[in-house]
Scaffold this motif. Structure first.
Motif, PDB file in Angstrom:
ATOM      1  N   PHE A 228       0.830  -1.208   0.000  1.00 19.13           N
ATOM      2  CA  PHE A 228       0.000   0.000   0.000  1.00 19.13           C
ATOM      3  C   PHE A 228       0.864   1.257   0.000  1.00 19.13           C
ATOM      4  CE2 PHE A 228      -2.380   3.284   2.318  1.00 19.13           C
ATOM      5  CZ  PHE A 228      -3.495   3.384   1.500  1.00 19.13           C
ATOM      6  N   ARG A 229       1.938   1.261   0.792  1.00 21.56           N
ATOM      7  CA  ARG A 229       2.823   2.425   0.815  1.00 21.56           C
ATOM      8  C   ARG A 229       3.510   2.641  -0.544  1.00 21.56           C
ATOM      9  NH1 ARG A 229       4.308   4.466   5.881  1.00 21.56           N
ATOM     10  NH2 ARG A 229       3.403   3.320   7.646  1.00 21.56           N
ATOM     11  N   ASN A 230       3.989   1.561  -1.145  1.00 21.60           N
ATOM     12  CA  ASN A 230       4.681   1.694  -2.433  1.00 21.60           C
ATOM     13  C   ASN A 230       3.732   2.171  -3.527  1.00 21.60           C
ATOM     14  OD1 ASN A 230       7.145   0.852  -1.354  1.00 21.60           O
ATOM     15  ND2 ASN A 230       6.677  -1.328  -1.721  1.00 21.60           N
ATOM     16  N   VAL A 231       2.536   1.591  -3.563  1.00 16.05           N
ATOM     17  CA  VAL A 231       1.571   1.991  -4.599  1.00 16.05           C
ATOM     18  C   VAL A 231       1.161   3.442  -4.409  1.00 16.05           C
ATOM     19  CG1 VAL A 231      -0.755   1.582  -5.465  1.00 16.05           C
ATOM     20  CG2 VAL A 231       0.760  -0.344  -5.022  1.00 16.05           C
ATOM     21  N   THR A 232       0.934   3.843  -3.168  1.00 12.38           N
ATOM     22  CA  THR A 232       0.534   5.233  -2.899  1.00 12.38           C
ATOM     23  C   THR A 232       1.657   6.199  -3.265  1.00 12.38           C
ATOM     24  OG1 THR A 232      -0.836   4.432  -1.068  1.00 12.38           O
ATOM     25  CG2 THR A 232      -0.370   6.768  -1.136  1.00 12.38           C
ATOM     26  N   TYR A 233       2.892   5.829  -2.956  1.00 14.47           N
ATOM     27  CA  TYR A 233       4.024   6.706  -3.262  1.00 14.47           C
ATOM     28  C   TYR A 233       4.221   6.836  -4.774  1.00 14.47           C
ATOM     29  CZ  TYR A 233       8.794   8.476  -3.370  1.00 14.47           C
ATOM     30  OH  TYR A 233       9.927   9.233  -3.628  1.00 14.47           O
ATOM     31  N   CYS A 234       4.142   5.726  -5.475  1.00 13.45           N
ATOM     32  CA  CYS A 234       4.322   5.776  -6.931  1.00 13.45           C
ATOM     33  C   CYS A 234       3.195   6.553  -7.605  1.00 13.45           C
ATOM     34  CB  CYS A 234       4.395   4.363  -7.502  1.00 13.45           C
ATOM     35  SG  CYS A 234       5.855   3.446  -6.963  1.00 13.45           S
ATOM     36  N   ALA A 235       1.949   6.351  -7.140  1.00 13.37           N
ATOM     37  CA  ALA A 235       0.824   7.075  -7.736  1.00 13.37           C
ATOM     38  C   ALA A 235       0.955   8.572  -7.484  1.00 13.37           C
ATOM     39  CB  ALA A 235      -0.486   6.545  -7.156  1.00 13.37           C
ATOM     40  N   LYS A 237       3.728  10.228  -7.008  1.00  7.93           N
ATOM     41  CA  LYS A 237       4.856  10.735  -7.785  1.00  7.93           C
ATOM     42  C   LYS A 237       4.470  10.950  -9.246  1.00  7.93           C
ATOM     43  CE  LYS A 237       9.825   9.963  -7.997  1.00  7.93           C
ATOM     44  NZ  LYS A 237      10.935   9.040  -7.657  1.00  7.93           N
ATOM     45  N   LYS A 238       3.734  10.005  -9.837  1.00  9.35           N
ATOM     46  CA  LYS A 238       3.286  10.158 -11.221  1.00  9.35           C
ATOM     47  C   LYS A 238       2.319  11.333 -11.357  1.00  9.35           C
ATOM     48  CE  LYS A 238       5.542   6.700 -12.963  1.00  9.35           C
ATOM     49  NZ  LYS A 238       6.639   6.966 -13.951  1.00  9.35           N
ATOM     50  N   MET A 242       2.872  14.703 -13.798  1.00  9.76           N
ATOM     51  CA  MET A 242       1.899  15.222 -14.758  1.00  9.76           C
ATOM     52  C   MET A 242       1.522  16.663 -14.429  1.00  9.76           C
ATOM     53  SD  MET A 242      -0.538  11.861 -15.125  1.00  9.76           S
ATOM     54  CE  MET A 242      -1.702  12.730 -16.152  1.00  9.76           C
ATOM     55  N   TYR A 243       1.396  16.971 -13.154  1.00  4.62           N
ATOM     56  CA  TYR A 243       1.048  18.339 -12.752  1.00  4.62           C
ATOM     57  C   TYR A 243       2.169  19.322 -13.105  1.00  4.62           C
ATOM     58  CZ  TYR A 243      -0.114  22.245  -9.678  1.00  4.62           C
ATOM     59  OH  TYR A 243      -0.390  23.496  -9.192  1.00  4.62           O
ATOM     60  N   GLY A 250       7.755  22.945 -10.229  1.00  9.03           N
ATOM     61  CA  GLY A 250       8.772  21.967  -9.847  1.00  9.03           C
ATOM     62  C   GLY A 250       8.477  21.295  -8.519  1.00  9.03           C
ATOM     63  N   VAL A 251       7.215  20.928  -8.301  1.00 12.01           N
ATOM     64  CA  VAL A 251       6.835  20.270  -7.044  1.00 12.01           C
ATOM     65  C   VAL A 251       7.242  18.810  -7.124  1.00 12.01           C
ATOM     66  CG1 VAL A 251       4.946  19.704  -5.484  1.00 12.01           C
ATOM     67  CG2 VAL A 251       4.911  21.853  -6.778  1.00 12.01           C
ATOM     68  N   VAL A 252       7.978  18.373  -6.150  1.00 10.51           N
ATOM     69  CA  VAL A 252       8.424  16.982  -6.111  1.00 10.51           C
ATOM     70  C   VAL A 252       8.218  16.439  -4.708  1.00 10.51           C
ATOM     71  CG1 VAL A 252      10.124  17.229  -7.971  1.00 10.51           C
ATOM     72  CG2 VAL A 252      10.781  17.708  -5.606  1.00 10.51           C
ATOM     73  N   LEU A 253       8.129  15.132  -4.601  1.00  7.86           N
ATOM     74  CA  LEU A 253       8.067  14.455  -3.311  1.00  7.86           C
ATOM     75  C   LEU A 253       9.469  14.101  -2.858  1.00  7.86           C
ATOM     76  CD1 LEU A 253       5.061  11.975  -3.784  1.00  7.86           C
ATOM     77  CD2 LEU A 253       5.096  14.045  -2.395  1.00  7.86           C
ATOM     78  N   ARG A 254       9.649  14.123  -1.570  1.00  7.15           N
ATOM     79  CA  ARG A 254      10.938  13.707  -1.052  1.00  7.15           C
ATOM     80  C   ARG A 254      11.083  12.202  -1.215  1.00  7.15           C
ATOM     81  NH1 ARG A 254      10.424  14.092   5.543  1.00  7.15           N
ATOM     82  NH2 ARG A 254       8.765  12.507   5.766  1.00  7.15           N
TER      83      ARG A 254
END
Length: 279
Positions: A228-235, A237-238, A242-243, A250-254
């Motif tokens: 669940f954590r991996n799927v949520t993080y990947c979704a 990030k994608k 797109m945004y 330049g919004v990115v996740l750590r």
């Protein structure tokens, strides 16, 4: 002459009759006395016995001693004879008498009644209070026993449910029951798929995912959490990529940090190097 003789004869005959009547009366009295001596009345015996007992008591213990105690009523005081003073009406100073003070008398009476602890206690209250206290104590004891029993029953029921829940989780997470665990996850996903029917693909997808997550959290909690954590993080990030492409930001996740359990164990502690002594 004949009339005088007739009168004398009548007088003599009357005297004889009176004499005979008196003799009969005296004879009857003597007979009554003889009968009373032969057959005495019980009332006379009671009087004689009472007199004999009184004389004997006076001779032995004195006249003032009473074998049966006599309780006499308390003598009434002048205040009782007069009665409790009533509250006087308000008066002007001109209406007050010089030698009487009804207001002070009533005030003294109220103070004397307040000194008694039972002055304001009603008779019915005094009579019913002990019984009410007894029944109230019994009711409180019964209520306390019922409350304690209910608490014990609730605690035992909760403990039983908690133990059953823990045992069920342990059985569903036991490594020896791997086929059963996989079957439970599959059944949960299929149940979610059928529950989401009739609402289109998004609804089916949502309910199917929810079913798999529910079964996985029960049988494979650690693996389900990682997925669940991996799927949520990947979704996420994608979505941010797109945004950024659309909006030019330049919004990115750590970067995802590993968990403590995934970290390698710390290296063993090395022995300190002892320097040789200086010459």
């Amino acid at each position: 002459m004949k009339s005088c003789m007739t009168k004398n004869l009548e007088y003599i005959n009357g005297n004889k009759e009176n004499r005979i009547h008196d003799e009969k009366k005296n004879f009857d009295n003597e007979n009554d006395n003889n009968e009373s001596i032969i057959n005495p009345d019980y009332g006379d015996l009671y009087i004689l016995g009472r007199i004999w007992i009184d004389v004997l008591k006076t001779a032995l213990v004195g006249e003032n001693l009473k074998l049966i105690p006599v309780v006499e009523a308390a003598k009434k005081t002048p205040a009782d004879l007069l009665g409790s003073p009533k509250r006087p009406p308000p008066m002007k100073y001109t209406d007050l008498s010089l030698y009487e003070c009804p207001h002070y008398e009533y005030k003294d009476y109220v103070e004397s009644t307040e000194k008694c602890p039972d002055a304001n206690v009603k008779l019915l209250h005094r009579y019913l209070l002990p019984h009410i206290k007894t029944y109230r104590k019994k009711a409180a004891d019964c209520a306390g026993e019922i409350r304690s029993k209910v608490k014990q029953q609730c605690a035992s029921t909760c403990a039983t449910i908690r133990d059953a829940k823990k045992q069920f989780k342990d059985n569903m997470r036991d490594s020896n029951n791997l086929p059963i665990r996989q079957a439970v996850v599959a059944v949960s996903g299929v149940a979610g798929f059928f529950l989401g029917g009739g609402g289109g693909i998004p609804k089916r997808l949502f309910f199917t995912t929810l079913g798999f997550l529910t079964g996985g959290s029960l049988c494979f909690p650690k693996e389900t959490d990682e997925v669940f954590r991996n799927v949520t993080y990947c979704a996420g990030k994608k979505f941010l990529e797109m945004y950024n492409m659309l909006c030019g930001t330049g919004v990115v996740l750590r970067e995802k940090l590993p968990c403590k359990e995934d970290m390698p164990p710390p290296p063993p502690v090395r022995k300190p190097i002892v320097c040789p002594p200086k010459k």
